[in-house]
Design a protein around this motif. Structure first.
Motif, mmCIF file in Angstrom:
data_model
loop_
_atom_site.group_PDB
_atom_site.id
_atom_site.type_symbol
_atom_site.label_atom_id
_atom_site.label_comp_id
_atom_site.label_asym_id
_atom_site.label_seq_id
_atom_site.Cartn_x
_atom_site.Cartn_y
_atom_site.Cartn_z
ATOM 1 N N ALA A 74 0.836 -1.205 0.000
ATOM 2 C CA ALA A 74 0.000 0.000 0.000
ATOM 3 C C ALA A 74 0.872 1.256 0.000
ATOM 4 O O ALA A 74 0.570 2.237 -0.692
ATOM 5 N N THR A 75 1.961 1.217 0.740
ATOM 6 C CA THR A 75 2.890 2.346 0.776
ATOM 7 C C THR A 75 3.499 2.593 -0.601
ATOM 8 O O THR A 75 3.730 3.737 -0.994
ATOM 9 N N LEU A 76 3.738 1.529 -1.335
ATOM 10 C CA LEU A 76 4.426 1.608 -2.622
ATOM 11 C C LEU A 76 3.477 1.625 -3.818
ATOM 12 O O LEU A 76 3.919 1.498 -4.960
ATOM 13 N N LYS A 77 2.206 1.846 -3.609
ATOM 14 C CA LYS A 77 1.207 1.727 -4.666
ATOM 15 C C LYS A 77 1.316 2.778 -5.767
ATOM 16 O O LYS A 77 0.849 2.559 -6.878
ATOM 17 N N ASP A 78 1.924 3.915 -5.517
ATOM 18 C CA ASP A 78 1.912 5.028 -6.465
ATOM 19 C C ASP A 78 2.932 4.947 -7.591
ATOM 20 O O ASP A 78 2.879 5.754 -8.508
ATOM 21 N N ALA A 79 3.849 4.018 -7.537
ATOM 22 C CA ALA A 79 4.859 3.909 -8.597
ATOM 23 C C ALA A 79 5.145 2.434 -8.862
ATOM 24 O O ALA A 79 4.985 1.592 -7.976
ATOM 25 N N PRO A 80 5.586 2.114 -10.052
ATOM 26 C CA PRO A 80 5.845 0.702 -10.371
ATOM 27 C C PRO A 80 7.025 0.148 -9.579
ATOM 28 O O PRO A 80 7.964 0.870 -9.251
ATOM 29 N N LEU A 81 6.945 -1.152 -9.323
ATOM 30 C CA LEU A 81 8.027 -1.855 -8.630
ATOM 31 C C LEU A 81 9.015 -2.395 -9.653
ATOM 32 O O LEU A 81 8.662 -2.645 -10.805
ATOM 33 N N ASP A 82 10.238 -2.627 -9.221
ATOM 34 C CA ASP A 82 11.240 -3.231 -10.091
ATOM 35 C C ASP A 82 10.866 -4.689 -10.367
ATOM 36 O O ASP A 82 10.050 -5.277 -9.660
ATOM 37 N N THR A 83 11.459 -5.254 -11.394
ATOM 38 C CA THR A 83 11.127 -6.604 -11.849
ATOM 39 C C THR A 83 11.305 -7.647 -10.759
ATOM 40 O O THR A 83 10.438 -8.516 -10.567
ATOM 41 N N GLU A 84 12.414 -7.607 -10.041
ATOM 42 C CA GLU A 84 12.670 -8.609 -8.994
ATOM 43 C C GLU A 84 11.590 -8.576 -7.920
ATOM 44 O O GLU A 84 11.105 -9.624 -7.489
ATOM 45 N N THR A 85 11.198 -7.382 -7.494
ATOM 46 C CA THR A 85 10.184 -7.262 -6.451
ATOM 47 C C THR A 85 8.828 -7.735 -6.962
ATOM 48 O O THR A 85 8.089 -8.424 -6.243
ATOM 49 N N VAL A 86 8.493 -7.403 -8.203
ATOM 50 C CA VAL A 86 7.232 -7.876 -8.792
ATOM 51 C C VAL A 86 7.203 -9.400 -8.815
ATOM 52 O O VAL A 86 6.183 -10.021 -8.484
ATOM 53 N N GLU A 87 8.316 -10.019 -9.184
ATOM 54 C CA GLU A 87 8.386 -11.482 -9.204
ATOM 55 C C GLU A 87 8.181 -12.067 -7.817
ATOM 56 O O GLU A 87 7.491 -13.082 -7.659
ATOM 57 N N LEU A 88 8.763 -11.440 -6.800
ATOM 58 C CA LEU A 88 8.579 -11.916 -5.422
ATOM 59 C C LEU A 88 7.125 -11.761 -4.975
ATOM 60 O O LEU A 88 6.577 -12.653 -4.317
ATOM 61 N N VAL A 89 6.503 -10.647 -5.336
ATOM 62 C CA VAL A 89 5.089 -10.427 -4.983
ATOM 63 C C VAL A 89 4.226 -11.473 -5.683
ATOM 64 O O VAL A 89 3.354 -12.076 -5.059
ATOM 65 N N ASN A 90 4.470 -11.689 -6.963
ATOM 66 C CA ASN A 90 3.686 -12.675 -7.718
ATOM 67 C C ASN A 90 3.885 -14.092 -7.184
ATOM 68 O O ASN A 90 2.941 -14.870 -7.133
ATOM 69 N N ALA A 91 5.105 -14.431 -6.795
ATOM 70 C CA ALA A 91 5.385 -15.757 -6.244
ATOM 71 C C ALA A 91 4.623 -15.960 -4.927
ATOM 72 O O ALA A 91 4.199 -17.073 -4.613
ATOM 73 N N ARG A 92 4.438 -14.913 -4.188
ATOM 74 C CA ARG A 92 3.719 -14.976 -2.910
ATOM 75 C C ARG A 92 2.244 -15.283 -3.145
ATOM 76 O O ARG A 92 1.612 -15.949 -2.351
ATOM 77 N N ARG A 93 1.704 -14.798 -4.231
ATOM 78 C CA ARG A 93 0.277 -14.954 -4.525
ATOM 79 C C ARG A 93 -0.057 -16.342 -5.073
ATOM 80 O O ARG A 93 -1.207 -16.722 -5.094
ATOM 81 N N THR A 94 0.961 -17.064 -5.543
ATOM 82 C CA THR A 94 0.673 -18.370 -6.134
ATOM 83 C C THR A 94 0.774 -19.485 -5.122
ATOM 84 O O THR A 94 1.253 -19.363 -4.065
#
Length: 163
Positions: free
Chosen positions: A143-163
């Motif tokens: 939520a704190t980071l919602k206003d700007a895109p995340l770097d690729t590595e962080t996006v991958e970690l977030v996506n891995a958490r959701r699966t």
């Protein structure tokens, strides 16, 4: 690992966790005080990082967050490694909130991103069972980071958490 070393590490984690709780309280009151209080809070965060890593900030912050992760996990039990990494992530999150108060949004975002990445990597590597109270909340960090895109590595970690 010897029992004495394990006790020392657990004591250090507990003490720094208590300091983090104090910092959180200080940050909440700092929202109503001058920037000097935020500077003091930031200095306390840096001192906590120095203690956690056992080295001075000038040397410590020459390393990347990935290197910090590896340094904290080295020669530790999985539980101690996870807790030390999560403690560092909590310090990064607190630094991010303090940078907001100091009017430094780029530093705030950088610190919050490091907190998110470290938290996700610790949970991915060591699990989410019995997380310590000081462990950063991933939902809050996102939520704190919602206003700007995340770097690729962080996006991958977030996506891995959701699966």
């Amino acid at each position: 690992m010897s029992i004495g070393r394990r006790d020392y590490i657990l004591t250090m984690i507990e003490q720094i966790g208590e300091l983090l709780a104090q910092l959180t309280t200080r940050r909440a009151s700092a929202e109503h005080q001058q920037a000097a209080s935020s500077q003091e809070a930031l200095q306390s965060i840096v001192q906590s990082c120095e203690r956690l890593f056992g080295m001075e900030a000038t040397r410590l912050f020459q390393f990347t967050p990935e290197q910090h992760f590896l340094m904290l996990a080295e020669a530790e039990s999985p539980e101690n490694a996870r807790d030390k990494i999560l403690l560092y992530a909590a310090l990064c999150a607190e630094a991010g909130r303090t940078y907001v108060l100091l009017g430094k949004p780029a530093m705030a975002r950088h610190s919050a991103t490091n907190a998110l990445r470290l938290t996700l990597k610790a949970q991915q590597s060591y699990g989410t069972e019995s997380l310590p109270l000081f462990a950063p909340n991933v939902t809050d960090l996102l939520a704190t980071l919602k206003d700007a895109p995340l770097d690729t590595e962080t996006v991958e970690l977030v996506n891995a958490r959701r699966t």
